[in-house]
Each structure stands twice: as structure tokens, then as C-alpha cells.
Design a protein around this motif. Sequence first.
Motif, PDB file in Angstrom:
ATOM      1  N   LEU A 136       0.784  -1.311   0.088  1.00 29.68           N
ATOM      2  CA  LEU A 136      -0.097  -0.174  -0.014  1.00 29.68           C
ATOM      3  C   LEU A 136       0.921   1.194   0.239  1.00 29.68           C
ATOM      4  N   ALA A 137       2.262   1.136   0.116  1.00 27.91           N
ATOM      5  CA  ALA A 137       2.905   2.333  -0.169  1.00 27.91           C
ATOM      6  C   ALA A 137       2.954   2.596  -1.573  1.00 27.91           C
ATOM      7  N   ASP A 138       2.581   1.990  -2.801  1.00 26.55           N
ATOM      8  CA  ASP A 138       2.468   2.188  -4.062  1.00 26.55           C
ATOM      9  C   ASP A 138       1.446   2.936  -4.225  1.00 26.55           C
ATOM     10  N   PRO A 139       1.679   4.349  -4.735  1.00 23.47           N
ATOM     11  CA  PRO A 139       0.554   5.172  -4.981  1.00 23.47           C
ATOM     12  C   PRO A 139      -0.567   4.485  -5.990  1.00 23.47           C
ATOM     13  N   ARG A 140      -0.147   3.565  -6.846  1.00 21.06           N
ATOM     14  CA  ARG A 140      -1.321   2.751  -7.509  1.00 21.06           C
ATOM     15  C   ARG A 140      -1.983   1.911  -6.810  1.00 21.06           C
ATOM     16  N   CYS A 141      -1.802   1.644  -5.579  1.00 19.90           N
ATOM     17  CA  CYS A 141      -2.372   0.633  -4.731  1.00 19.90           C
ATOM     18  C   CYS A 141      -2.941   1.123  -3.351  1.00 19.90           C
ATOM     19  N   ARG A 142      -4.368   1.124  -3.440  1.00 21.80           N
ATOM     20  CA  ARG A 142      -5.243   1.676  -2.188  1.00 21.80           C
ATOM     21  C   ARG A 142      -5.815   0.906  -1.428  1.00 21.80           C
ATOM     22  N   PHE A 143      -6.003  -0.446  -1.892  1.00 23.57           N
ATOM     23  CA  PHE A 143      -6.872  -1.498  -1.235  1.00 23.57           C
ATOM     24  C   PHE A 143      -5.985  -2.835  -1.472  1.00 23.57           C
ATOM     25  N   LEU A 144      -6.157  -3.592  -0.367  1.00 22.55           N
ATOM     26  CA  LEU A 144      -5.924  -4.864  -0.421  1.00 22.55           C
ATOM     27  C   LEU A 144      -6.840  -5.788   0.484  1.00 22.55           C
TER      28      LEU A 144
ATOM     29  N   ASP B 101      -5.102  16.018  10.760  1.00 24.62           N
ATOM     30  CA  ASP B 101      -4.044  14.913  10.748  1.00 24.62           C
ATOM     31  C   ASP B 101      -4.555  13.992   9.835  1.00 24.62           C
ATOM     32  N   ALA B 102      -5.838  13.788   9.532  1.00 26.26           N
ATOM     33  CA  ALA B 102      -6.306  12.748   8.403  1.00 26.26           C
ATOM     34  C   ALA B 102      -6.686  13.385   7.194  1.00 26.26           C
ATOM     35  N   ALA B 103      -6.846  14.695   7.061  1.00 25.93           N
ATOM     36  CA  ALA B 103      -7.141  15.511   5.911  1.00 25.93           C
ATOM     37  C   ALA B 103      -6.235  14.995   4.377  1.00 25.93           C
ATOM     38  N   ARG B 104      -5.210  14.379   4.613  1.00 27.16           N
ATOM     39  CA  ARG B 104      -4.131  14.317   3.675  1.00 27.16           C
ATOM     40  C   ARG B 104      -4.062  12.896   3.454  1.00 27.16           C
ATOM     41  N   GLY B 105      -4.833  11.984   4.226  1.00 23.77           N
ATOM     42  CA  GLY B 105      -5.147  10.483   4.118  1.00 23.77           C
ATOM     43  C   GLY B 105      -4.665   9.800   5.312  1.00 23.77           C
ATOM     44  N   TYR B 106      -5.058   8.563   5.362  1.00 24.82           N
ATOM     45  CA  TYR B 106      -5.041   7.640   6.551  1.00 24.82           C
ATOM     46  C   TYR B 106      -5.001   6.119   6.341  1.00 24.82           C
ATOM     47  N   PHE B 107      -5.047   5.345   6.988  1.00 20.74           N
ATOM     48  CA  PHE B 107      -4.730   3.925   6.738  1.00 20.74           C
ATOM     49  C   PHE B 107      -5.588   3.274   7.769  1.00 20.74           C
TER      50      PHE B 107
ATOM     51  N   TYR C  65     -15.067  -1.159  -4.763  1.00 20.78           N
ATOM     52  CA  TYR C  65     -14.329  -0.232  -4.649  1.00 20.78           C
ATOM     53  C   TYR C  65     -13.950   0.451  -6.088  1.00 20.78           C
ATOM     54  N   ALA C  66     -13.364   1.611  -6.003  1.00 22.16           N
ATOM     55  CA  ALA C  66     -13.099   2.382  -7.316  1.00 22.16           C
ATOM     56  C   ALA C  66     -11.586   2.198  -7.821  1.00 22.16           C
ATOM     57  N   ARG C  67     -11.552   2.413  -9.079  1.00 26.22           N
ATOM     58  CA  ARG C  67     -10.165   2.055  -9.718  1.00 26.22           C
ATOM     59  C   ARG C  67     -10.286   2.943 -10.896  1.00 26.22           C
ATOM     60  N   ALA C  68      -9.333   4.094 -11.103  1.00 26.83           N
ATOM     61  CA  ALA C  68      -9.377   4.790 -12.179  1.00 26.83           C
ATOM     62  C   ALA C  68     -10.816   5.662 -12.250  1.00 26.83           C
TER      63      ALA C  68
ATOM     64  N   THR D  19      -8.384  -6.823   5.394  1.00 30.99           N
ATOM     65  CA  THR D  19      -8.472  -5.840   4.372  1.00 30.99           C
ATOM     66  C   THR D  19      -7.805  -4.849   4.868  1.00 30.99           C
ATOM     67  N   ALA D  20      -7.077  -4.045   3.861  1.00 32.50           N
ATOM     68  CA  ALA D  20      -6.375  -2.798   4.273  1.00 32.50           C
ATOM     69  C   ALA D  20      -6.644  -1.681   3.169  1.00 32.50           C
ATOM     70  N   TYR D  21      -6.755  -0.496   3.770  1.00 27.98           N
ATOM     71  CA  TYR D  21      -7.266   0.682   2.850  1.00 27.98           C
ATOM     72  C   TYR D  21      -6.382   1.908   2.834  1.00 27.98           C
ATOM     73  N   ARG D  22      -5.897   2.446   1.896  1.00 30.12           N
ATOM     74  CA  ARG D  22      -5.071   3.894   1.932  1.00 30.12           C
ATOM     75  C   ARG D  22      -6.331   4.807   1.427  1.00 30.12           C
ATOM     76  N   LEU D  23      -6.823   5.477   2.696  1.00 30.28           N
ATOM     77  CA  LEU D  23      -7.894   6.180   2.438  1.00 30.28           C
ATOM     78  C   LEU D  23      -7.617   7.670   2.164  1.00 30.28           C
ATOM     79  N   PRO D  24      -8.438   8.578   1.793  1.00 26.10           N
ATOM     80  CA  PRO D  24     -10.006   8.301   1.140  1.00 26.10           C
ATOM     81  C   PRO D  24     -10.139   7.570  -0.078  1.00 26.10           C
ATOM     82  N   LEU D  25     -11.055   6.808  -0.356  1.00 26.73           N
ATOM     83  CA  LEU D  25     -11.199   5.828  -1.514  1.00 26.73           C
ATOM     84  C   LEU D  25     -12.620   5.524  -1.589  1.00 26.73           C
TER      85      LEU D  25
END
Length: 254
Positions: A30-38, A164-170, A188-191, A207-213
Motif C-alpha cells: 500500500l506504499a505504492d500510489p497505484r495501490c489503495r486497497f488489499l 491529521d487525517a485530511a491528507r489521508g490515513y490507513f 471499490y473504485a479504480r481509475a 483488508t487494508a485501505y489507503r483512504l480516502p477511497l
Amino acid sequence: MRQFPAEFADLLTARGARLLAGRDAAAGALADPRCRFLALFGLIDRRQAAAAATLLDRLLLPHLRPMARPIPPETIWEETRNYAEHLPKAMRQQTAHLDNRRSAGFRAAEAAGLIAMLRSDSYRAFAGALAGAPLKRKYGLQALAYNAGDYAGPHTDHHPEEPDAARGYFDMHVSFATPGLRDQYLVYARAGHLTEMVDVAKSGMVTAYRLPLWHYTTPLRAKPGFEASARRWVLLGTFLYADPADGQGRRRPA
């Protein structure tokens, strides 16, 4: 299982232990910007997962509170332009916030050993291994129970009013299912399109999320005759990314 183990690591399979040590292919994905959900299965022992669902049913279920938010009728009847509708987050489920020490849900979870396990070093390290980025030490905990017909409508989990969460969280979710569960899906959304769908009805799924999504959870469906007992438990951990000023090295992912 009479109580949850003191360490989250004690629930893990050999593959789960490898991920905890950072030696699995999913570690840091999930550190890859192209991956937002596992969505990962096989990290938690199946027998432990079944026992965890039974324990949650017995000890925590009586202390949940309903969380129901139907679609407001004004989203239709107060609309003045074609296709100008805005859908707020609609949902139906049960919950216990596990940060409120004075609540009955917290006390029940603490007596079951759940709080200790979710505050264990291995739980936080497991989340960090999935996130692939430093996480702040303080994090939030919540338990959800989806019963037959329960769902969560399309939403982003974006919190622009919280600095603290405005730029994203996990977020990391661990699911435990009862035997009467037939299926439930997370879309979930892709592209920019809601095209991706995962079956989350497997007990022991992580399941793991890089939010928002943009995502939603479909209504839970029970096997015939199991409508009253079919349930999916979700244990949520919500983590903020650590800033470089925290001395933990890397910047949060974009």
C-alpha cells in the motif's frame, strides 16, 4: 477459545508471520500510489478465526448499539435539477467503539482479552507492515457486526475537517464470520469507476485501505435458515501516517 491471545501474532499462520516480519509479497504494497486497497486471506489461522467469531458473538454482541442511517427522502424530493443528486453515506450495522473505556462494549472487549490483543505490539507492527509507511503510535479501534441485510453505502471516508487525517490515513480490518454467512462483497473504485469487487465473507480475511477511497459494502446474505445467526464481525484499526518530524523516517504515501 476462552479469550483472545495477548498478542495478535498468535492468530497468524506461517504466511501471516512472514508478512509481520516484512517477508511477504503483500508487505508494503500500500506504499505504492497505484495501490489503495488489499484483501488478503490465509494470514489468520482458520480455527482461530472460527473461535474468534464465536467468542465475539458470546461476549460482545449483547453490548453493540445499532448504527442505521437510511437514505434521506429529501435526496429525491428536494432535488431541483436532473442528475444533480448527492448521496450521503447510508448504512445499517451494529457497532462498539473500543476507545471509550466507560462503555459496556469496551468492558466486555477488555474482559475477553480483545483490547489487549488489539493494542499489542504485533498488531500495530502488522498494520505497519501492510501500510509500508511509518504510522503514529496512537490509533483508533472499533468493532462492527454485519447481520443479514446489513450494508454500507458508497462513501470515501474522507475527513477534510480533521487536520491529521485530511491528507489521508490507513485502515486495517480483520473479519471473522459465523458459519451461516453466504456472501458479502466490497466494491471499490479504480481509475474513477466502481469496477473492483472482492468477496469479504471469508473468516479470517484481512483488508487494508489507503483512504480516502470510494467504496461500499453490499448487503450481507445468509445461507437459507441461518438469517438470525449469520454475521460478519469486523475489527477496525484506524491509523494516521507519521510525519517526518516524528522521527520515523519516511513521508506518508501520496
